[in-house]
Motif scaffolding. Sequence first.
Motif, PDB file in Angstrom:
ATOM      1  N   PHE A 111       1.107  -1.037   0.282  1.00  0.00           N
ATOM      2  CA  PHE A 111       0.417  -0.360  -0.271  1.00  0.00           C
ATOM      3  C   PHE A 111       0.652   1.235   0.050  1.00  0.00           C
ATOM      4  O   PHE A 111       0.431   2.209   0.254  1.00  0.00           O
ATOM      5  N   SER A 112       2.082   1.515  -0.111  1.00  0.00           N
ATOM      6  CA  SER A 112       2.758   2.591  -0.683  1.00  0.00           C
ATOM      7  C   SER A 112       2.557   3.155  -0.943  1.00  0.00           C
ATOM      8  O   SER A 112       2.418   2.724  -2.634  1.00  0.00           O
ATOM      9  N   PRO A 113       3.030   4.512  -1.559  1.00  0.00           N
ATOM     10  CA  PRO A 113       2.805   5.364  -3.028  1.00  0.00           C
ATOM     11  C   PRO A 113       3.013   5.023  -4.254  1.00  0.00           C
ATOM     12  O   PRO A 113       2.311   5.372  -5.224  1.00  0.00           O
ATOM     13  N   VAL A 114       4.160   4.851  -4.559  1.00  0.00           N
ATOM     14  CA  VAL A 114       4.566   4.198  -5.546  1.00  0.00           C
ATOM     15  C   VAL A 114       3.853   2.867  -6.137  1.00  0.00           C
ATOM     16  O   VAL A 114       3.983   2.691  -7.512  1.00  0.00           O
ATOM     17  N   CYS A 115       3.429   2.018  -5.088  1.00  0.00           N
ATOM     18  CA  CYS A 115       3.192   0.501  -5.322  1.00  0.00           C
ATOM     19  C   CYS A 115       1.671   1.193  -5.750  1.00  0.00           C
ATOM     20  O   CYS A 115       1.442   0.169  -7.414  1.00  0.00           O
ATOM     21  N   HIS A 116       0.708   2.027  -5.679  1.00  0.00           N
ATOM     22  CA  HIS A 116      -0.085   2.345  -5.629  1.00  0.00           C
ATOM     23  C   HIS A 116      -0.581   3.442  -7.110  1.00  0.00           C
ATOM     24  O   HIS A 116      -1.555   3.264  -8.147  1.00  0.00           O
ATOM     25  N   GLY A 117       0.782   3.545  -7.347  1.00  0.00           N
ATOM     26  CA  GLY A 117       0.954   4.857  -7.915  1.00  0.00           C
ATOM     27  C   GLY A 117       0.858   3.302  -9.825  1.00  0.00           C
ATOM     28  O   GLY A 117       0.706   3.625 -10.942  1.00  0.00           O
ATOM     29  N   LEU A 118       1.511   2.596  -9.220  1.00  0.00           N
ATOM     30  CA  LEU A 118       2.441   1.538 -10.907  1.00  0.00           C
ATOM     31  C   LEU A 118       0.946   1.177 -10.580  1.00  0.00           C
ATOM     32  O   LEU A 118       0.337   0.631 -11.864  1.00  0.00           O
ATOM     33  N   ASN A 119       0.385   0.334 -10.267  1.00  0.00           N
ATOM     34  CA  ASN A 119      -1.287   0.802 -10.084  1.00  0.00           C
ATOM     35  C   ASN A 119      -2.650   0.834 -10.984  1.00  0.00           C
ATOM     36  O   ASN A 119      -2.745   0.286 -11.738  1.00  0.00           O
ATOM     37  N   MET A 141      -0.881   0.559 -15.011  1.00  0.00           N
ATOM     38  CA  MET A 141      -1.178  -0.178 -14.824  1.00  0.00           C
ATOM     39  C   MET A 141      -2.405  -0.939 -15.247  1.00  0.00           C
ATOM     40  O   MET A 141      -2.942  -1.605 -16.692  1.00  0.00           O
ATOM     41  N   PHE A 142      -3.258  -0.418 -15.135  1.00  0.00           N
ATOM     42  CA  PHE A 142      -5.103  -0.177 -14.653  1.00  0.00           C
ATOM     43  C   PHE A 142      -5.046   0.930 -16.217  1.00  0.00           C
ATOM     44  O   PHE A 142      -5.792  -0.124 -16.575  1.00  0.00           O
ATOM     45  N   ALA A 143      -3.757   1.782 -16.138  1.00  0.00           N
ATOM     46  CA  ALA A 143      -4.817   2.280 -17.231  1.00  0.00           C
ATOM     47  C   ALA A 143      -4.033   2.384 -18.556  1.00  0.00           C
ATOM     48  O   ALA A 143      -4.726   1.960 -19.498  1.00  0.00           O
ATOM     49  N   ALA A 144      -2.725   1.639 -18.394  1.00  0.00           N
ATOM     50  CA  ALA A 144      -2.527   0.525 -19.628  1.00  0.00           C
ATOM     51  C   ALA A 144      -3.410  -0.329 -20.310  1.00  0.00           C
ATOM     52  O   ALA A 144      -3.649  -1.274 -21.323  1.00  0.00           O
ATOM     53  N   LEU A 145      -4.329  -0.993 -19.553  1.00  0.00           N
ATOM     54  CA  LEU A 145      -5.185  -2.620 -19.587  1.00  0.00           C
ATOM     55  C   LEU A 145      -5.905  -2.058 -20.026  1.00  0.00           C
ATOM     56  O   LEU A 145      -6.526  -2.004 -21.519  1.00  0.00           O
TER      57      LEU A 145
END
Length: 179
Positions: A119-127, A130-134
């Motif tokens: 739940f870190s900001p970096v992990c949240h940003g990557l999620n 990835m969702f936008a790329a999907l």
Amino acid sequence: LRQLPCHDYDGVKKFFNEYERGTLAYSASDLINDKTLDWITIRGRVYNVTNYMNGMKDDRSFKVDDEHDNAYLDPTLTSMIINKVNEDATELYDELFANDEALSCLDELFYVGIIDERFSPVCHGLNIFMFAALIFVALILLTQCLCSLIYVARSHRTFTRDDGEVPVMVMVPCYNEGD
């Protein structure tokens, strides 16, 4: 569970296989809010030093004494633990120790798990990325599918008698084996 005799029975092994010991993950907020636990983190690994710290406390003043008889670790390592209790000690550890020998000692004595960084900001940003790329890839595929349907299924396509009388050339590939 591995020590119990019922788990050595072949019928149980068939369904449960061999148990593997997992790694516990601690969130930073849980560690900070737990007032009964003394811990340090080094390189994302959590070490429970509660018993070690309690063993070095003076019986009268309840202050930690690094000269106490129960301070059985290297004096530099003991000082680091005392100074960085309930904090991340990665930078200080890297400055004090050139190799991971002290870290392997901490692993054997105090290791309890890792820091949960889901739940870190970096992990949240990557999620989010990835969702936008999907969604972007899904829209491209949907657009290709619609364009293919439009091309194949043209509107107002009818066959007339003239279409049936037009000669059609069919090309069949021929392969010659040998010469």
